[in-house]
Design a protein around this motif. Structure first.
Motif, mmCIF file in Angstrom:
data_model
loop_
_atom_site.group_PDB
_atom_site.id
_atom_site.type_symbol
_atom_site.label_atom_id
_atom_site.label_comp_id
_atom_site.label_asym_id
_atom_site.label_seq_id
_atom_site.Cartn_x
_atom_site.Cartn_y
_atom_site.Cartn_z
ATOM 1 N N UNK A 180 -11.834 16.534 11.245
ATOM 2 C CA UNK A 180 -10.810 17.398 10.660
ATOM 3 C C UNK A 180 -11.113 18.864 10.962
ATOM 4 N N UNK A 181 -10.063 19.661 11.232
ATOM 5 C CA UNK A 181 -10.285 21.031 11.701
ATOM 6 C C UNK A 181 -10.755 21.971 10.601
ATOM 7 N N UNK A 182 -11.521 22.957 11.001
ATOM 8 C CA UNK A 182 -11.966 24.023 10.109
ATOM 9 C C UNK A 182 -12.415 25.209 10.935
ATOM 10 N N UNK A 183 -12.676 26.314 10.273
ATOM 11 C CA UNK A 183 -13.137 27.509 10.980
ATOM 12 C C UNK A 183 -13.901 28.405 10.020
ATOM 13 N N UNK A 184 -14.763 29.232 10.610
ATOM 14 C CA UNK A 184 -15.542 30.211 9.860
ATOM 15 C C UNK A 184 -15.422 31.543 10.581
ATOM 16 N N UNK A 185 -15.194 32.629 9.816
ATOM 17 C CA UNK A 185 -15.069 33.966 10.384
ATOM 18 C C UNK A 185 -16.031 34.916 9.668
ATOM 19 N N UNK A 186 -16.708 35.720 10.439
ATOM 20 C CA UNK A 186 -17.543 36.784 9.890
ATOM 21 C C UNK A 186 -16.987 38.108 10.400
ATOM 22 N N UNK A 187 -16.690 39.030 9.468
ATOM 23 C CA UNK A 187 -16.069 40.295 9.840
ATOM 24 C C UNK A 187 -16.855 41.491 9.331
ATOM 25 N N UNK A 188 -16.636 42.628 9.984
ATOM 26 C CA UNK A 188 -17.303 43.887 9.645
ATOM 27 C C UNK A 188 -16.303 45.013 9.830
ATOM 28 N N UNK A 189 -16.305 46.004 8.911
ATOM 29 C CA UNK A 189 -15.464 47.180 9.111
ATOM 30 C C UNK A 189 -16.282 48.453 8.883
ATOM 31 N N UNK A 190 -15.861 49.506 9.551
ATOM 32 C CA UNK A 190 -16.484 50.832 9.429
ATOM 33 C C UNK A 190 -15.380 51.865 9.338
ATOM 34 N N UNK A 191 -15.259 52.510 8.180
ATOM 35 C CA UNK A 191 -14.278 53.576 7.989
ATOM 36 C C UNK A 191 -14.962 54.927 8.147
ATOM 37 N N UNK A 192 -14.347 55.810 8.911
ATOM 38 C CA UNK A 192 -14.876 57.151 9.109
ATOM 39 C C UNK A 192 -13.784 58.153 8.783
ATOM 40 N N UNK A 193 -14.022 58.959 7.733
ATOM 41 C CA UNK A 193 -13.010 59.922 7.334
ATOM 42 C C UNK A 193 -13.499 60.779 6.188
ATOM 43 N N UNK A 194 -12.563 61.410 5.515
ATOM 44 C CA UNK A 194 -12.887 62.297 4.393
ATOM 45 C C UNK A 194 -12.874 61.504 3.092
ATOM 46 N N UNK A 195 -14.066 61.152 2.621
ATOM 47 C CA UNK A 195 -14.255 60.385 1.398
ATOM 48 C C UNK A 195 -15.089 61.210 0.425
ATOM 49 N N UNK A 196 -15.129 60.721 -0.804
ATOM 50 C CA UNK A 196 -16.047 61.288 -1.792
ATOM 51 C C UNK A 196 -16.988 60.208 -2.291
ATOM 52 N N UNK A 197 -18.225 60.583 -2.495
ATOM 53 C CA UNK A 197 -19.138 59.721 -3.239
ATOM 54 C C UNK A 197 -18.796 59.847 -4.723
#
Length: 442
Positions: A257-274
């Motif tokens: 039976x079919x299945x899948x696994x995904x691993x993802x990563x994101x990187x945001x670069x901009x004007x943020x505040x801590x």
């Protein structure tokens, strides 16, 4: 004045049902499509009853309310040359989410945008070009559906997409939980809640994505514009503030039976505040907590795992987990720093309704210690902010739906959600949310 039933949506549902019925009479063909027209219309009426609400802030969920949203979309596609596709998606939207789409980080309706209007208005949600480059070898059939021309393609291929579209069109997909017009409604079920994907207030962005398919593996990467300010309506131009995405997917078969696994990563670069810098600035100046005063060039990262697995011919399982940098404010999606979900979907073949579907999902959303301090001091997030947060807890969500297929073109869904600690606030809730969805498409 807001209408419980949108005339635009009802007209669209009737037109699409007629078009789909006529289309069913046409014989199937394997000839590659050179152009296509599809459409959809969706109406969601959603309400929440009474719940504990000892105090409220600017972004709080309000008890005892009923809201509706409606949208009508056309999908217009053409093939300029082999492997190429051009698609545009003009859309008419109308309506409001509960509390104007505020009060819950895992918001109960992904059909509710961050911009609500009482009267129908027009948006061009997608306008993109896709080029598929075959790498030789075996080929597979391609169904003609919305935003995909029918025909065939190489199993091993490169796909390039450029223009205006949704990050979720390419990344973090899942066959059981990714379509608020057909399966679950909750924001943190149809997507990984901590995936702070680039988007305007309607959920779309501009950019480019590249995908490499080789056998059971797919590698995806993308570059997208963030909005000009966090949670903004306007997008950047020229990637002055941007997001980089990467995802690897493996498809497999367990017990055939079919299945899948995904691993993802994101990187945001901009004007943020801590968060802690916004708090320190407010303490030093004696003003309200406002992250706009302390925004500077920063990077915010996160990652997720997303899986699906067919267990039987009718039952499928899905799960997601995600985490992002909780010391920095979220930018374009919602106020979730970590999340976990598990769920299942079942079609109705066992009781003689093979086109019907039932789904159940459980979600836990959390935030960092810095994020809690920020909300406790009166800070406002993308969707949440009760003015204070003396008793913080995990936002716990359960969603169940039953989707009844009236025809191949028209479905009605009953949806129920339980939201514990809305906005991470143990003093509020639990909220019980119910919805009726009517969806037509061809």
């Amino acid at each position: 004045m807001t209408r419980i039933v949108s005339r635009a949506a009802l007209c669209g549902l009737l037109l699409f049902a007629r078009a789909a019925a006529a289309q069913d009479l046409a014989p199937p063909t394997d000839t590659p499509q050179d152009f296509a027209i599809h459409g959809q219309a969706t109406l969601v009426a959603q309400g929440v009853g009474g719940f504990a609400s000892p105090y409220a802030g600017t972004n709080s969920l309000t008890p005892h309310q009923l809201k509706e949203t409606a949208d009508v979309t056309a999908y217009l596609g053409a093939r300029p040359w082999g492997g190429g596709e051009i698609w545009v998606n003009p859309e008419i939207d109308q309506g409001f989410g509960l509390s104007n789409t505020l009060g819950v980080a895992g918001f109960p309706s992904a059909e509710a945008y961050k911009v609500g209007k009482a009267e129908p208005y027009f948006r061009l949600q997608r306008a993109f070009f896709r080029q598929t480059l075959g790498l030789g070898g075996a080929r597979e059939a391609v169904a003609g559906i919305a935003n995909q021309l029918g025909g065939s393609r190489s199993v091993d291929r490169v796909v390039l997409t450029i223009g205006k579209f949704g990050v979720g069109d390419v990344f973090d997909t899942n066959p059981y939980a990714h379509d608020p017009r057909g399966d679950f409604l909750n924001w943190s079920v149809v997507d990984t809640g901590s995936f702070d994907y680039a988007a305007d207030a309607w959920g779309y962005t501009t950019g480019i994505a590249a995908e490499l398919y080789r056998g059971d593996w797919t590698l995806r990467t993308g570059l997208f514009n963030l909005s000009t300010i966090p949670n903004g309506e306007r997008l950047e131009h020229g990637f002055g503030q941007y997001q980089l995405d990467a995802e690897v997917e493996h498809r497999h078969r367990l017990a055939g039976r079919p299945g899948s696994v995904r691993f993802g990563f994101f990187r945001n670069r901009g004007n943020f505040s801590r968060f802690d810098e916004a708090l320190a600035y407010a303490a030093a100046t004696g003003g309200a907590v406002d992250p706009s005063f302390t925004r500077r060039r920063l990077t915010r990262i996160g990652g997720y795992m997303n899986m699906d697995q067919a267990l039987t011919d009718t039952l499928g399982l899905f799960a997601r987990v995600g985490v992002s940098d909780g010391s920095i404010e979220p930018y374009d999606f919602t106020d979730i720093d970590r999340t976990a979900q598990i769920g299942a979907a079942l079609n109705g073949k066992g009781w003689g309704r093979a086109q019907d579907r039932v789904g159940l999902a459980l979600v836990a959303n959390g935030i960092s210690a810095e994020h809690r301090r920020y909300l406790a001091a009166g800070g406002l997030g993308v969707l949440v902010g009760d003015g204070r947060l003396p008793n913080a807890g995990t936002e716990e969500i359960a969603e169940a739906y039953y989707d009844v297929a009236l025809t191949r073109a028209l479905a009605v869904t009953l949806d129920a959600q339980y939201v514990g600690n809305p906005g991470y606030n143990r003093d509020r809730g639990p909220a019980e949310v119910f919805a009726l969805r009517v969806h037509g498409a061809f």
